[in-house]
Design a protein around this motif. Structure first.
Motif, PDB file in Angstrom:
ATOM      1  N   VAL A  38      34.043  20.107 103.273  1.00  0.00           N
ATOM      2  CA  VAL A  38      33.449  20.260 102.054  1.00  0.00           C
ATOM      3  C   VAL A  38      33.097  18.746 102.446  1.00  0.00           C
ATOM      4  CG1 VAL A  38      33.220  19.486  99.450  1.00  0.00           C
ATOM      5  CG2 VAL A  38      35.301  21.042 100.236  1.00  0.00           C
ATOM      6  N   LEU A 198      29.185  27.976  93.672  1.00  0.00           N
ATOM      7  CA  LEU A 198      30.156  26.994  93.583  1.00  0.00           C
ATOM      8  C   LEU A 198      32.049  27.617  93.546  1.00  0.00           C
ATOM      9  CD1 LEU A 198      29.239  23.568  95.282  1.00  0.00           C
ATOM     10  CD2 LEU A 198      32.239  24.485  94.258  1.00  0.00           C
ATOM     11  N   TYR A 201      32.341  30.830  94.926  1.00  0.00           N
ATOM     12  CA  TYR A 201      32.548  30.588  96.684  1.00  0.00           C
ATOM     13  C   TYR A 201      34.618  30.264  96.915  1.00  0.00           C
ATOM     14  CZ  TYR A 201      27.560  31.448  97.135  1.00  0.00           C
ATOM     15  OH  TYR A 201      26.336  32.092  97.409  1.00  0.00           O
ATOM     16  N   ILE A 202      34.718  29.352  96.339  1.00  0.00           N
ATOM     17  CA  ILE A 202      35.812  29.076  96.673  1.00  0.00           C
ATOM     18  C   ILE A 202      36.764  29.594  95.861  1.00  0.00           C
ATOM     19  CG2 ILE A 202      37.568  27.102  95.655  1.00  0.00           C
ATOM     20  CD1 ILE A 202      35.480  25.454  95.746  1.00  0.00           C
ATOM     21  N   MET A 214      31.840  24.086 102.391  1.00  0.00           N
ATOM     22  CA  MET A 214      31.203  23.870 101.746  1.00  0.00           C
ATOM     23  C   MET A 214      29.824  22.918 101.361  1.00  0.00           C
ATOM     24  SD  MET A 214      30.446  24.983  98.553  1.00  0.00           S
ATOM     25  CE  MET A 214      31.623  26.496  97.953  1.00  0.00           C
ATOM     26  N   TYR A 216      27.764  20.915 100.020  1.00  0.00           N
ATOM     27  CA  TYR A 216      27.305  20.646  98.667  1.00  0.00           C
ATOM     28  C   TYR A 216      26.449  19.446  97.975  1.00  0.00           C
ATOM     29  CZ  TYR A 216      27.485  19.604  92.955  1.00  0.00           C
ATOM     30  OH  TYR A 216      27.254  19.210  92.154  1.00  0.00           O
TER      31      TYR A 216
END
Length: 443
Positions: A38, A198, A201-202, A214, A216
């Motif tokens: 991430v 988000l 997606y996870i 990811m 972000y």
């Protein structure tokens, strides 16, 4: 005879047992679980503007906690203090002069602005097409991760057209200029309008039992500074002006969304299987009397534009430590992550694995380069080249674009706000650093 029967029986049992036993080596290979990755990216936030970095008023409890749980480098740098080239360097691991996303808008000789910004002009998208096409030829972190079966997701700020141009499998940014695509479009809603996309997606990656990457990069604390009212009221009594209060509140709003993301991953039981990396794309110093930024920050060669904390967290694998000495770069993020997951590192990356002590000890300096906001070529658009060492930082202006500016030298360890130019009385140091810069500059 009885002994022979017993021995024969034992051999038969052994053969059957061996035949039924699976190949433990191949089974182990099949069960290798690669960690999720991430990247958390702040947008327009000075290195000073966090609780753990000592700000007197801005509260960032979630990022502070992440800093305590990470190998945190407080002397991190981005190679350039503007979002588009900075983000392109983060995802590729190479300098702007190598990926050629030099700044935010490309302007060619003869382009007519009519007194308006380049990004509002009808020719803007056409000019940017070659930049995007060139970028698509490069390898990005999502491209590298495909080899290990990762799913990659883009949310937030993204300048290079559609998310697929960065190798992402899914994303929020369509990049269509006919629908308002420039630097994020729908992607800019993440954080400001919730985190559901988000989270989805996870969930998709977990459902498919795939490791995920990811991105972000929310439009926070970036202007427009329109924080939730409760946060604004919290900071109004503490700030010198409403403009500053709004910016401070935006920093905490961003921090809250970081907490939401980290908590969601924890609730899914994925914390120990996730590498978190934190960085800011460029700095920001809020003017007290208007909504703009001070020129000492964004787009400048100074630390208030280029410096950022950079963090690496992998619970149980990376030992937490606050490192206030080593100089690191956002260019290090790709090679460091590739090493962490055991992927071969390409030779053309410009950074190092900052968790490798031997590589850190060999590092002589980190570098920067600043271009015009409306750019064309490296030669035409370069404003500054910068080299950072322990303890000196050299700022070398391009005489073609900055003919009236002088070389500047600062002791960034003793003078973090760069108020005392040491260049006039330290010509040998200036000469040495300039030579280092020239030797490493390849265009």
């Amino acid at each position: 005879m009885k002994k022979l029967i017993v021995i024969a029986g034992l051999v038969l049992v052994c053969l059957i047992s061996c035949k039924e036993q699976p190949d433990k080596t191949s089974d182990k290979k099949a069960q290798i679980q690669y960690p999720n990755i991430v990247f958390i990216l702040s947008d327009d936030q000075a290195w000073t503007d966090y609780g753990f970095m000592g700000h007197e008023h801005i509260e960032t409890p979630n990022i502070d906690k992440l800093a305590r749980e990470s190998r945190t480098f407080t002397r991190g740098y981005v190679p350039t203090s503007l979002c588009s080239p900075s983000l392109a360097s983060i995802i590729t691991g190479v300098y702007p002069r190598n990926h050629m996303v030099l700044a935010n808008d490309r302007v060619l000789p003869g382009d007519e602005k009519n007194g308006k910004p380049a990004w509002t002009q009808s020719w803007r998208a056409k000019n940017y097409e070659p930049v995007i096409e060139n970028f698509k030829k490069l390898n990005t972190l999502p491209d590298f991760l495909k080899e290990k079966g990762y799913l990659s997701f883009q949310t937030g700020k993204w300048w290079i057209g559609n998310y697929e141009n960065g190798g992402f499998d899914y994303g929020m940014t369509h990049g269509n200029p006919n629908k308002g695509g420039r630097h994020g479009d729908y992607g800019l809603e993440i954080g400001r309008k919730g985190m559901d996309t988000l989270y989805s997606y996870i969930d998709l990656a977990l459902e498919k039992k795939k490791p995920f990457f990811m991105w972000y990069a929310p439009f926070l604390p970036h202007a427009p500074h329109n924080p939730p009212e409760a946060l604004l009221q919290k900071y109004l009594p503490k700030a010198p002006s409403e403009y500053v209060a709004k910016y401070w509140a935006m920093c905490e709003w961003f921090d809250q969304t970081c907490g939401d993301l980290i908590n969601y991953i924890d609730e899914k039981g994925e914390t120990e299987n996730t590498i978190f990396v934190y960085v800011c794309d460029n700095g920001w110093v809020q003017n007290e009397n208007n909504s703009t930024y001070d020129p000492v920050s964004k787009r400048s060669p100074y630390d208030l534009g280029m410096r950022t904390p950079i963090m690496y967290k992998w619970k149980g694998k990376i030992t937490p430590e606050i490192d206030a000495q080593n100089l690191v770069s956002s260019l290090d993020m790709v090679p460091t992550v590739l090493d962490l997951i055991g992927l071969e590192r390409p030779d053309d990356l410009d950074g190092i694995n900052v968790l490798n002590e031997a590589e850190q000890n060999k590092r002589e300096a980190v570098y920067g380069e600043i271009y015009e906001h409306d750019f064309n070529t490296v030669e035409e658009s370069l404003n500054y080249r910068i080299v950072m060492t322990n303890p000196y930082k050299l700022i070398l202006p391009n005489p073609e674009n900055k003919p009236n500016e002088k070389v500047q030298l600062f002791n960034i360890y003793e003078d973090p706000l760069e108020e005392n130019n040491l260049a006039p009385n330290n010509k040998e140091v200036v000469s040495e650093l300039q030579q280092i810069l020239e030797e490493t500059w390849v265009n």
